[in-house]
Design an enzyme around this catalytic site. Structure first.
Site, PDB file in Angstrom:
ATOM      1  N   LYS A 191      53.662  40.221  37.039  1.00  0.00           N
ATOM      2  CA  LYS A 191      52.417  40.361  36.261  1.00  0.00           C
ATOM      3  C   LYS A 191      52.140  41.835  35.974  1.00  0.00           C
ATOM      4  CE  LYS A 191      49.302  37.474  37.797  1.00  0.00           C
ATOM      5  NZ  LYS A 191      48.135  36.788  38.354  1.00  0.00           N
TER       6      LYS A 191
ATOM      7  N   LYS B 135      50.210  39.658  47.880  1.00  0.00           N
ATOM      8  CA  LYS B 135      49.195  38.582  47.909  1.00  0.00           C
ATOM      9  C   LYS B 135      48.801  38.326  49.354  1.00  0.00           C
ATOM     10  CE  LYS B 135      47.441  35.849  44.721  1.00  0.00           C
ATOM     11  NZ  LYS B 135      47.271  36.257  43.322  1.00  0.00           N
TER      12      LYS B 135
ATOM     13  N   ASN C 210      35.896  31.336  38.335  1.00  0.00           N
ATOM     14  CA  ASN C 210      35.653  32.536  37.548  1.00  0.00           C
ATOM     15  C   ASN C 210      36.573  32.608  36.317  1.00  0.00           C
ATOM     16  OD1 ASN C 210      36.892  35.510  37.209  1.00  0.00           O
ATOM     17  ND2 ASN C 210      34.683  35.618  37.467  1.00  0.00           N
TER      18      ASN C 210
END
Ligand code: GLU
Length: 427
Positions: free
Chosen positions: A94, A106, A221
């Site tokens: 990403k 992560k 979100n």
């Protein structure tokens, strides 16, 4: 029989495929198939009733050749180490595909914040940092919010880190509240980023966004802000599916004339579950299960969790669907890609589509380093520019080399990381 999908196996299969396209040497491929570092730890938390609960947690660094590891911390009852491994690898791609100088990491805690009071959540966040602080650093590893974590969690974590280290280190964590080291636009960034990429694709296809319809999975979100921007630009969002913790099931809230996003937001809890009774009272259809996927729309936006689009559910996708915009990480299993391609559906891959969040996190770090904060317009302008440039590069390569968008995005991201690994002399 339902196939069990393991996101880490999916992530490795995706890398192996692109390693073949790129003719990557074995050492680099082997290095990139595995995380560079993993920390598994336990966090004892004093509960409000006086008992102590032990939570399992992870922080995994996939690769930091291009810069400090970057990636969220998830709170989820079904968290597994393999999910965190896969997500850390996807973070590497990403950051590389949008060309920001960061690596991939992560974290996760096996917990359900629905069942924790705010003070228990605070103690859990502080415990996470107490166990991990020696490895966190603005120049080493920088966490952020993710599934079921938010700015408040990040601030508790930052505060614990700063108490331990005796100073201010706002660059050690992103997604902080605005005014306390956070960036304007960070809350909106992932959802808006999806729509910036979608706009790029629609304009290449000669379609006007305002003439399209969409169906969305997930109203956390990411889903909320994707829905907001999509409808503000004139798109008609017909259905939204959300998970109800109370019923332990998902529902699809539907209105053929288009959902009123502001209204749906007023019906949701802080984890994105839409109250189906309130939705029904307001005249929405409430469909059981995941019927978001079978809606007759132009665009599907899976923005919930991984492994949602599998070969079993693919036949339910309407022939009208032209684009799948992957808002979540890993929502489509790799065995679907050839079928999706054969059906002529354009798939906008997750690590391109949802890179808006980490891009804005990078802007947040830059602003923290300068101790000078940009206006929201400036942040969003930079975000749109970065996302659109990344989309264009992927699209150009995909068309030039007859690749699907996922493979093209992988080729760009993996080559950038492989180059950094080689230039550093690691392989
Ligand atoms: N959790 C977000 C993601 O998966 C953002 C990560 C970050 O900002 O570091 O992209």
């Amino acid at each position: 029989m339902l196939t069990q999908y393991n996101p880490y196996e999916n992530a490795k299969a995706q890398l192996d495929k692109v390693a073949g396209i790129l003719d990557l040497d074995n050492a680099t491929q082997d290095l990139l198939r595995e995380p560079m570092k993993e920390v598994h730890f336990t966090i004892p938390v004093k509960m409000d009733d006086g008992s102590t609960k032990i939570f399992k947690a992870f922080r995994i660094i996939h690769n930091d050749a291009r810069g400090p590891a970057k990636g969220g911390i998830r709170f989820h009852p079904q968290e597994t180490v393999d999910t965190v491994r896969a997500l850390s690898m996807w973070m590497t791609w990403k950051c590389a595909v949008v060309n920001i100088p960061l690596g991939g990491g992560k974290g996760g805690v096996i917990c359900d914040p629905h069942n924790l009071s705010l003070s228990e959540q605070e103690r859990l966040c502080r415990g996470y940092v107490r166990r991990l602080h020696a490895l966190l650093d603005p120049n080493k590893d920088v966490p952020a919010p993710d599934v079921m974590t938010n700015g408040q969690h990040m601030l508790w974590m930052l505060d614990e880190y700063e108490v331990i280290n005796g100073g201010h280190y706002p660059g050690v964590i992103t997604g902080k509240p605005v005014g306390i080291g956070g960036s304007l636009g960070r809350t909106e960034a992932t959802g808006y980023g999806i729509i910036y990429v979608l706009k790029g694709m629609l304009s290449e296809m000669g379609l006007a966004l305002a003439d399209t319809t969409a169906s969305l999975q997930g109203f956390g979100n990411v889903g909320e802000y994707a829905a907001r921007m999509y409808t503000e630009l004139g798109g008609r969002l017909i259905a939204v599916s959300s998970w109800s913790q109370k019923d332990n099931a998902s529902y699809t809230i539907k209105r053929a004339s288009g959902c009123d996003i502001q209204q749906l937001v007023s019906f949701k809890d802080r984890y994105g579950s839409i109250n189906k009774e309130k939705a029904a009272e307001a005249g929405y259809e409430v469909l059981p299960g995941d019927q978001w996927i079978s809606q007759d729309v132009d665009i599907l936006i899976p923005a919930a969790l991984e492994n949602q689009i599998t070969p079993d559910v693919l036949p339910k996708i309407s022939p009208k669907v032209r684009i799948i915009c992957e808002g979540a990480n890993g929502p489509t299993t790799p065995d679907c890609d050839p079928i999706i391609k054969a059906r002529g559906i354009e798939l906008l891959p997750d690590f391109l589509c949802n890179a808006g969040g980490v891009t804005c996190s990078y802007f947040e770090q830059v602003q923290c380093n300068m101790n000078y904060f940009w206006s929201k317009d400036e942040v969003l302008q930079k975000l749109e520019y970065t996302m659109t440039e990344a989309f264009r590069a992927v699209y150009k390569l995909a068309r030039g080399k007859q690749l699907c968008m996922r493979d093209a995005a992988y080729v760009i991201a993996v080559s950038r990381v492989a180059e950094a690994v080689k230039l550093r002399g690691w392989t």
